[in-house]
Design an enzyme around this catalytic site. Structure first.
Site, PDB file in Angstrom:
ATOM      1  N   SER A  79       0.795  -1.236   0.000  1.00  0.00           N
ATOM      2  CA  SER A  79       0.000   0.000   0.000  1.00  0.00           C
ATOM      3  C   SER A  79       0.825   1.282   0.000  1.00  0.00           C
ATOM      4  CB  SER A  79      -0.956   0.017   1.204  1.00  0.00           C
ATOM      5  OG  SER A  79      -2.099  -0.751   0.940  1.00  0.00           O
ATOM      6  N   LYS A  82       0.217   3.810  -2.688  1.00  0.00           N
ATOM      7  CA  LYS A  82      -0.745   4.916  -2.646  1.00  0.00           C
ATOM      8  C   LYS A  82      -0.063   6.271  -2.501  1.00  0.00           C
ATOM      9  CE  LYS A  82      -4.420   1.943  -0.927  1.00  0.00           C
ATOM     10  NZ  LYS A  82      -4.141   0.779  -0.100  1.00  0.00           N
ATOM     11  N   SER A 144      -6.091   3.793   4.123  1.00  0.00           N
ATOM     12  CA  SER A 144      -5.451   2.932   3.130  1.00  0.00           C
ATOM     13  C   SER A 144      -6.489   2.207   2.282  1.00  0.00           C
ATOM     14  CB  SER A 144      -4.511   1.919   3.796  1.00  0.00           C
ATOM     15  OG  SER A 144      -3.606   1.380   2.860  1.00  0.00           O
ATOM     16  N   LYS A 246       3.527   6.328   5.069  1.00  0.00           N
ATOM     17  CA  LYS A 246       2.544   5.326   4.658  1.00  0.00           C
ATOM     18  C   LYS A 246       3.006   3.925   5.035  1.00  0.00           C
ATOM     19  CE  LYS A 246      -1.315   4.233   2.633  1.00  0.00           C
ATOM     20  NZ  LYS A 246      -1.415   3.058   3.553  1.00  0.00           N
TER      21      LYS A 246
END
Length: 403
Positions: A79, A82, A144, A246
């Protein structure tokens, strides 16, 4: 065996600023703090995560990698992908192609592929209904949400595939040479790979280029309808200096975290890929941040708009031109080594008018023990128009004579 970036030993040298080919002087930097006994001790190795596929510590100001292992090895970004999606959205918004209040549809495809019925993280926006782009983006960043990432990709580019082309185009512009993106969310897919170094470049670019978009990463929780979900970056609760970036996790990628923190004037970025658990990736990232802040320091060497030299100008109304840096020149060194820096300016032997304000005229370079640590363009801080006919003629004769 993984390769480790070692911190080189440093030899003693005084700080001077030589004018290169131009006979000019520059002011000395602000005095550093007095040397401490610990400054003479060697820097210990960075606390490498015991279980990881790759990791690094990068100085934000200079892009210098302070330590790392397998930083150019291909890894699944999970993720953390992103962050690339956020960068593309911010860049397209800056170009005027989309707006923060655009209604973004949570399509059935986005809902089925990345929504609550899947094994991945989701935002909770209702299927076949719209939400403002900025709210959908927060659902992607904070929660997320894979569904939000797909919906945003469809809004920006029409499809995930088209959006992935944008991701790769922007990645190329950012110098992410070993990255290839297939989707906007990071679920495992063939060919969807990056490196710890490329991710650090991406994080640095998001902080630098789009601070508003970056600020969403420090939001600790976000609510969509009746559902409130926390940010999975545990460091936001453990370290007040951390403001991003993140997390990521899949069964094949392991537990990943790209973190950033700012203490004083110094900001660091850490990347840990393929760790053993959610808590361990936070523990390992915290250790790397503490190590970097403890043993390194960032100095603003020269400020923008301040003359570093006033070299001679030929054929101009003015006889000299002030030169300096357009942006702050920052340098990161091991603690206590500031006074051992050397700087030099490289300017042409002959500067001839006209010269425009902001025109690049040369380069200032900073070295530590003979190794480059920073450099920046030297620009004209004022314009110099051409002189009159007789000034130009006289200077032309002098230049010919000297040549």
């Amino acid at each position: 065996m993984p390769s480790r970036l070692a911190v080189p030993a440093l030899a003693s040298a005084a700080f001077v600023l030589a004018a290169g080919l131009a006979l000019a002087q520059a002011p000395a930097p602000a005095p550093a703090r007095p040397a401490a006994l610990s400054d003479s001790l060697p820097i210990p190795e960075a606390p490498a995560p015991k279980v990881s596929k790759a990791w690094l510590v990068m100085d934000y100001a200079t892009g210098q990698v302070l330590a790392g292992e397998n930083i150019h090895a291909p890894v699944e970004p999970a993720s953390i992908t992103k962050v690339m999606t956020s960068y593309v959205i911010a860049a397209e918004m800056a170009a005027g192609k989309i707006k923060p209040d655009d209604p973004v549809l949570m399509s059935e495809h986005a809902w089925r592929t990345g929504g609550a019925g899947t094994d991945g993280s989701y935002s909770g926006f209702e299927v076949n209904k719209t939400a403002p782009l900025v709210e959908m983006e927060k659902g992607m960043v904070v929660q997320s949400g894979n569904d939000a990432a797909i919906a945003l990709a469809e809004h920006v580019a029409g499809s995930e595939q088209a959006f992935a082309q944008l991701m790769n185009a922007y990645a190329k512009k950012l110098g992410m040479k070993n990255s290839h993106f297939v989707n906007p969310h990071g679920l495992s897919a063939e060919g969807h790979l990056t490196t710890a170094y490329d991710l650090a470049l991406l994080g640095r670019a998001l902080i630098r280029d789009f601070p508003v978009a970056y600020s969403y990463n420090k939001i600790k929780e976000f609510t969509v309808g009746p559902i409130t979900q926390p940010n999975r970056n545990l460091l936001l609760w453990r370290d007040p200096s951390v403001d991003g970036i993140k997390t990521g996790h899949t069964s094949s990628a392991g537990y990943c975290l790209m973190a950033s923190a700012k203490r004083g004037d110094m900001r660091l970025i850490t990347v840990v890929m393929g760790d053993s658990s959610e808590n361990q990736r936070a523990v390992d990232s915290q250790a790397l941040l503490n190590w970097g802040f403890r043993f390194f320091e960032t100095h603003a060497l020269y400020g923008p708009g301040k003359p570093l030299a006033t070299p001679k100008v030929w054929k101009g109304e003015a006889r000299t031109v002030p030169v300096g840096v357009a942006q702050p020149l920052l340098v990161t060194t091991p603690r206590g080594q500031y006074a051992r820096l050397k700087a030099s300016m490289d300017l042409p032997k002959s500067l001839v008018a006209p010269i425009a304000k902001g025109q690049r005229l040369g380069t200032v370079k900073v070295t530590l023990d003979g190794k480059p640590v920073a450099q920046a363009p030297l620009v004209a801080l004022a314009a110099v128009e051409q002189g009159g006919f007789f000034r130009r003629l006289w200077d032309a004769l002098l230049l010919w004579w000297q040549g």
